[in-house]
Scaffold this motif. Sequence first.
Motif, mmCIF file in Angstrom:
data_model
loop_
_atom_site.group_PDB
_atom_site.id
_atom_site.type_symbol
_atom_site.label_atom_id
_atom_site.label_comp_id
_atom_site.label_asym_id
_atom_site.label_seq_id
_atom_site.Cartn_x
_atom_site.Cartn_y
_atom_site.Cartn_z
ATOM 1 N N VAL A 64 0.844 -1.198 0.000
ATOM 2 C CA VAL A 64 0.000 0.000 0.000
ATOM 3 C C VAL A 64 0.879 1.247 0.000
ATOM 4 O O VAL A 64 0.573 2.245 -0.654
ATOM 5 N N HIS A 69 -3.132 -1.609 -4.241
ATOM 6 C CA HIS A 69 -4.381 -1.832 -3.501
ATOM 7 C C HIS A 69 -5.053 -0.521 -3.084
ATOM 8 O O HIS A 69 -5.607 -0.434 -1.992
ATOM 9 N N THR A 70 -4.999 0.500 -3.914
ATOM 10 C CA THR A 70 -5.619 1.769 -3.513
ATOM 11 C C THR A 70 -6.590 2.268 -4.580
ATOM 12 O O THR A 70 -6.816 3.462 -4.701
ATOM 13 N N GLY A 71 -7.154 1.327 -5.358
ATOM 14 C CA GLY A 71 -8.127 1.705 -6.376
ATOM 15 C C GLY A 71 -9.460 2.096 -5.753
ATOM 16 O O GLY A 71 -9.631 2.064 -4.536
ATOM 17 N N THR A 72 -10.417 2.436 -6.589
ATOM 18 C CA THR A 72 -11.712 2.918 -6.096
ATOM 19 C C THR A 72 -12.393 1.884 -5.207
ATOM 20 O O THR A 72 -13.078 2.245 -4.249
ATOM 21 N N HIS A 74 -11.157 -0.047 -3.063
ATOM 22 C CA HIS A 74 -10.539 -0.185 -1.740
ATOM 23 C C HIS A 74 -10.736 1.038 -0.865
ATOM 24 O O HIS A 74 -10.214 1.076 0.241
ATOM 25 N N ARG A 75 -11.439 2.040 -1.361
ATOM 26 C CA ARG A 75 -11.503 3.304 -0.621
ATOM 27 C C ARG A 75 -12.782 3.426 0.188
ATOM 28 O O ARG A 75 -13.872 3.163 -0.313
ATOM 29 N N PHE A 76 -12.609 3.844 1.435
ATOM 30 C CA PHE A 76 -13.732 4.273 2.260
ATOM 31 C C PHE A 76 -13.512 5.753 2.499
ATOM 32 O O PHE A 76 -12.399 6.183 2.747
ATOM 33 N N GLY A 77 -14.569 6.530 2.457
ATOM 34 C CA GLY A 77 -14.411 7.962 2.683
ATOM 35 C C GLY A 77 -14.263 8.710 1.375
ATOM 36 O O GLY A 77 -13.641 8.231 0.421
ATOM 37 N N THR A 78 -14.816 9.922 1.346
ATOM 38 C CA THR A 78 -14.746 10.756 0.155
ATOM 39 C C THR A 78 -13.314 11.224 -0.049
ATOM 40 O O THR A 78 -12.481 11.133 0.852
ATOM 41 N N SER A 79 -13.062 11.754 -1.228
ATOM 42 C CA SER A 79 -11.721 12.270 -1.502
ATOM 43 C C SER A 79 -11.412 13.423 -0.557
ATOM 44 O O SER A 79 -10.271 13.612 -0.130
ATOM 45 N N ARG A 82 -10.281 11.936 2.673
ATOM 46 C CA ARG A 82 -8.962 11.312 2.584
ATOM 47 C C ARG A 82 -7.849 12.347 2.483
ATOM 48 O O ARG A 82 -6.769 12.160 3.031
#
Length: 112
Positions: A64, A69-72, A74-79, A82
């Motif tokens: 990471v 492993h940081t594509g869409t 895998h994301r929680f939370g808005t940009s 983050r």
Amino acid sequence: QKRLAASVLKVGKRRVWIDPNEANEVSLANSRKHVRKLVKDGLIMRKPQIVHSRVRAQAHKEAVRKGRHTGTGHRFGTSEARMPTKILWIRRQRVLRSILRRYRDEKKIDGT
């Protein structure tokens, strides 16, 4: 006996080892005192703790850090959550102001 031994040894039942060759003698143990005696004699033992390795977690963290492993998916939370635009703005302003300060010192621009 296993439950009693676990209680005496202060571990869970899965960490209690009972000598399979002495099963009939262990089955006669119906008191904590008797179980303690069997522990002293080595017929009942406490198994070592089961290993819970962090190797995979560390490898994933390293990946990471490299950007895997940081594509869409895998994301929680808005940009915004983050990486807040406010912080980006502050950084940008600080950079620009430091450049201006340097230019003023080098007399590339006048101080007004």
